[in-house]
Design a protein around this motif. Sequence first.
Motif, short mmCIF file in Angstrom:
data_model
loop_
_atom_site.label_atom_id
_atom_site.label_comp_id
_atom_site.label_asym_id
_atom_site.label_seq_id
_atom_site.Cartn_x
_atom_site.Cartn_y
_atom_site.Cartn_z
N HIS A 258 0.85 -1.20 0.00
CA HIS A 258 0.00 0.00 0.00
C HIS A 258 0.88 1.24 0.00
CE1 HIS A 258 0.47 1.05 4.34
NE2 HIS A 258 0.61 -0.25 4.48
N ILE A 259 0.36 2.30 -0.57
CA ILE A 259 1.15 3.49 -0.84
C ILE A 259 1.46 4.27 0.43
CG2 ILE A 259 -0.74 5.13 -1.28
CD1 ILE A 259 0.86 5.82 -3.92
N THR A 260 2.67 4.80 0.51
CA THR A 260 3.06 5.65 1.64
C THR A 260 3.48 7.04 1.17
OG1 THR A 260 5.30 4.69 1.54
CG2 THR A 260 3.74 3.73 3.13
N GLU A 261 4.18 7.13 0.05
CA GLU A 261 4.50 8.42 -0.58
C GLU A 261 3.74 8.47 -1.90
OE1 GLU A 261 8.64 9.83 -0.64
OE2 GLU A 261 9.13 8.02 0.51
N PRO A 262 2.71 9.31 -1.98
CA PRO A 262 1.79 9.24 -3.13
C PRO A 262 2.33 9.86 -4.41
CG PRO A 262 1.10 10.93 -1.58
CD PRO A 262 2.23 10.21 -0.93
N TYR A 263 1.66 9.52 -5.49
CA TYR A 263 2.02 9.99 -6.84
C TYR A 263 1.28 11.30 -7.12
CZ TYR A 263 3.08 9.44 -11.88
OH TYR A 263 3.54 9.59 -13.16
N VAL A 264 1.71 12.36 -6.47
CA VAL A 264 1.08 13.66 -6.62
C VAL A 264 1.89 14.51 -7.59
CG1 VAL A 264 0.01 13.60 -4.34
CG2 VAL A 264 2.32 14.54 -4.60
N ALA A 265 1.32 15.63 -7.98
CA ALA A 265 2.02 16.54 -8.89
C ALA A 265 3.36 16.96 -8.27
CB ALA A 265 1.17 17.76 -9.18
N GLY A 266 4.41 16.88 -9.05
CA GLY A 266 5.72 17.28 -8.59
C GLY A 266 6.49 16.21 -7.85
N ALA A 267 5.89 15.05 -7.63
CA ALA A 267 6.57 13.98 -6.91
C ALA A 267 7.77 13.49 -7.73
CB ALA A 267 5.62 12.82 -6.64
N THR A 268 8.85 13.19 -7.04
CA THR A 268 10.02 12.61 -7.70
C THR A 268 10.17 11.14 -7.35
OG1 THR A 268 11.44 13.30 -5.87
CG2 THR A 268 11.23 14.81 -7.74
N ARG A 269 9.38 10.69 -6.41
CA ARG A 269 9.44 9.28 -6.00
C ARG A 269 8.09 8.88 -5.42
NH1 ARG A 269 13.34 5.94 -5.91
NH2 ARG A 269 14.79 7.65 -6.38
N VAL A 270 7.68 7.64 -5.69
CA VAL A 270 6.47 7.07 -5.11
C VAL A 270 6.88 5.83 -4.33
CG1 VAL A 270 4.18 6.14 -5.61
CG2 VAL A 270 5.13 7.92 -7.08
N SER A 271 6.41 5.72 -3.08
CA SER A 271 6.85 4.63 -2.23
C SER A 271 5.67 3.84 -1.68
CB SER A 271 7.68 5.17 -1.05
OG SER A 271 8.83 5.84 -1.52
N PHE A 272 5.93 2.56 -1.41
CA PHE A 272 4.93 1.65 -0.87
C PHE A 272 5.58 0.82 0.24
CE2 PHE A 272 3.89 2.53 -5.22
CZ PHE A 272 2.52 2.41 -5.38
N GLU A 273 4.74 0.29 1.12
CA GLU A 273 5.21 -0.70 2.09
C GLU A 273 4.26 -1.89 2.07
OE1 GLU A 273 3.18 1.01 6.22
OE2 GLU A 273 5.30 1.44 5.78
N ARG A 274 4.71 -3.01 2.62
CA ARG A 274 3.93 -4.24 2.54
C ARG A 274 2.59 -4.10 3.22
NH1 ARG A 274 5.37 -8.92 3.53
NH2 ARG A 274 7.60 -8.75 3.13
N ASN A 275 1.61 -4.79 2.68
CA ASN A 275 0.26 -4.88 3.25
C ASN A 275 0.26 -6.02 4.25
OD1 ASN A 275 -2.43 -5.42 3.81
ND2 ASN A 275 -3.01 -5.83 1.68
N PRO A 276 0.14 -5.75 5.54
CA PRO A 276 0.23 -6.82 6.55
C PRO A 276 -0.95 -7.79 6.50
CG PRO A 276 -0.37 -4.75 7.60
CD PRO A 276 -0.04 -4.42 6.17
N TYR A 277 -2.00 -7.42 5.78
CA TYR A 277 -3.19 -8.28 5.67
C TYR A 277 -3.29 -8.95 4.30
CZ TYR A 277 -4.66 -6.24 10.08
OH TYR A 277 -4.72 -5.86 11.42
N TYR A 278 -2.20 -8.98 3.57
CA TYR A 278 -2.25 -9.59 2.24
C TYR A 278 -2.60 -11.06 2.36
CZ TYR A 278 -0.99 -10.20 -2.69
OH TYR A 278 -1.00 -10.44 -4.04
N TRP A 279 -3.40 -11.55 1.44
CA TRP A 279 -4.14 -12.80 1.56
C TRP A 279 -3.55 -13.93 0.72
CZ3 TRP A 279 -5.82 -13.22 -3.48
CH2 TRP A 279 -5.81 -12.00 -4.21
N LYS A 280 -2.25 -13.82 0.39
CA LYS A 280 -1.57 -14.90 -0.33
C LYS A 280 -0.39 -15.40 0.50
CE LYS A 280 -2.69 -12.97 -4.89
NZ LYS A 280 -2.15 -12.49 -6.19
#
Length: 633
Positions: A258-280
Motif C-alpha cells: 500500500h502506498i506511503t508516498e503518493p504519486y502527486v504533482a511534482g513527486a520525484t518518487r512514489v513509495s509503498f510498504e507491505r500490506n500486513p493483511y495480504y491474503w496470499k
Amino acid sequence: MKHLRVAALAGISLVTLGSVAAFAQQYQQSPALDGLDLPPVAERVGSDPRVVTPVGEVGKYGGTFRGGMVGGNDRNMLFTYFGYEPLLTWDADWSGDVYPNIASAYTASEDSKSFTFTLREGMKWSDGSAFTADDIAFFIEDVLPDEKLFPTKPGWLTVEGELPTISVTSPTEFTISWTKPNGLFIINAASVYGVQLALLNKAYCSQFMPKYNPDADANAKAAGVADWAEHMTNMCGVGIENIQRWRNPERPTLEAWHITEPYVAGATRVSFERNPYYWKVDTAGNQLPYIDGLSVSVNAEAQTLLLSVLAGEIDYEVRHTANASNLPVLVEGAEAGNFNISPRESRVGNSLAISVNLNSHDPVKAEVFDNKDFRIALSHALDRVAIIDTLYLGQGTPQQVTPREGTPFYNERLATQYLEYNVDEANRLLDSIGLDKRGGNGFRLAPDGSPLVVNVAAVTALGAHADAAELLTQYWQAVGIDARFSAQDRTRFYEEKTASQHDIVVWGATSGGIDVFIDPRDYFPFSTESNFAVDWAKYYIGDGGTEPPEYVKEQWALYDQIKGTSNSEEQAALFQQLLEITADQFYQIGISTAIPGLAVVSNNLGNVPADTPTGWIHPDPGTLNTEQFYFKN
C-alpha cells in the motif's frame, strides 16, 4: 454449468484444496512486521488464502524494489506492476484459461446471463477490515450507475446498454446478472479491466457519497473541491486508471503493497510498504509478499530512466526503456549494471498503430482524411523494410494492424493490403483525390487551395513512438505531404486526441489474440482509445460524439452478437465478419508484426520467469505474481 476451482496451474497450489489447515499454524511473516500490534498471520490471511507456488524457489523476506516511471501521468506503470488483483486471473503464459485469485471459484449459467462467485473466507483489506461481497455490491449498485462517478460505463459491464445487477447471498457468495447473455464477461473479469470489481472498500469509500453521508457535499467543499463526486474520486480512485488511485495513503487496498508516498504533482518518487493483511501465502506457509517495500522514481524522460537501468539502480523494467532500439546499449551495459535481459513475447496486432483522424473537426482536413485513398497513399509511401531495420534492428515483417497470424482471428486481407513501398502509386492516389496542386514550398495544397499541414503526434516519453513519428513525416514529405512531427507529453497527447483535435497520432497497437474480444479498439470505433475515430467511439459508449456511417453500426451489431454467445467458434466467425469491414475501410496504418519484447531484470531479483507475454490486457509483470519476487542477497 462451467465451474472453476483451484488447480495446480498458474502458480496456484493444490495445497488450497484441503491442506491449508495443516500448515496454517506454521505461517511465517516478514520480520518487518515483528513487534507490530497485529493479529496472528492465520487470522490476517483468512482460512482460504491463495497459495502461490514460487516460480523458482521459496523466497526470502526483505528489501526494497526499485522501479521507474516517466512523466507525471505514468499511473499505469504502477497498475500493471503492482495493481493487478482481479477476481479471476490469467496465468503467466496466457494460455487463454482463467484461474482463481480473489475469488476461489465461480459458476456461469449455460446462457451466460448470470455468474456466481465465491470469495475467500476471511480476506481483509489493508486496514484489517473484512473484504466481503458487500464491497462488490457497493461498486455495482452505488458507484457504477452514478453518472458523476461513471458518466461513461465500461463496455464489458454493459449488455446493449444494460448494467448488471447483483444478488448477495452471503459475505462470500454473490451473483452478477444481466437479462441478456454476456459471453465475454469471464475473460474480461480476468483482464486488466477486471480489477474494477474489487477496487473499492465500501466502509471507507461510502463516506464520500450523499446516500451514506448527508454531509458528503459539505465535506467536499471543506476539502476544497467542487462536490462529493470529485472528493470521492480523489480519495478512492474509483476507476482503475484514475491517477488518484495512487494518491491517497489512507485508501484501503487488497494489493500486496500500500502506498506511503503518493504519486502527486511534482513527486520525484512514489513509495509503498507491505500490506500486513495480504491474503496470499507460498507453499511453505510464508505470507507474501517477500519484498518489504517499493521505491519508484518519477523521471522526466525515458533517457533518464535508461541511465538508471544502466547504473544498476532498477530491479525490473519493461515499460519505457526495455525495447529494441535500446537493445545494443542494454547488452553492452548488462554486466556493469548487474542485470540480465529477459525475453518477453509481444502479442499485439502490430508494432505501431498509425491513426489518421476520420473525425477531424477541421472541415478541409476532414474531407481529405476521410478519403480511404489518402490513407492508402500514406501506406504506400512507407518503406517498411527500411523502417523495421531502423527502428527494430530488422526484427519484424511488414504487416498492417491485424490480429496475429496463427490465431482464429487473423485476417489475411487486412494484414497484407497496401504494404508495397510504391512512391509512384502514392503520388497517383494523392493527385486523384484533389491534392494535385502544390504551393511555393513544394508541398501539396488542400482541395480548396489552402496549405495542407498534417501534424503527426507522438509522446516523447515513449521514445520508440517519437522516433517512428519523425521517420514517418520524412516519407510523407517525400510524396508532397507537409507532415510535421508534433512532440507531446502524455497529458497533452491525450487531451488533444480525446477531443478529436489531432491529425495523425502514433501509438502502440493492442490486441492480437483472444484479447481482441476485450479491447478491439484497433478494429472498429470501440473506445476513446480508437484514435482513428474518437467521436464515433464516443457515440458508441454514450459520451456524446457523432453518429457514424452504417458500416460502423454494423460492426457494433456484430460485436453485440459476439458478447451474446459463449461459443468460441461462433465468436471467432463473427469477429472475422467484423474484420472484413475493417479491411474494407482501412482505418489504420501498420508497420510490422509485433516486435519481440524484453524486460531488464536485476541479477539479484529471484522468481522472475522468462519468455512470458507482455501487454496491457495481460499486464507485465502483474500476471507474474510480483508478490513472489524476492532478493537473493
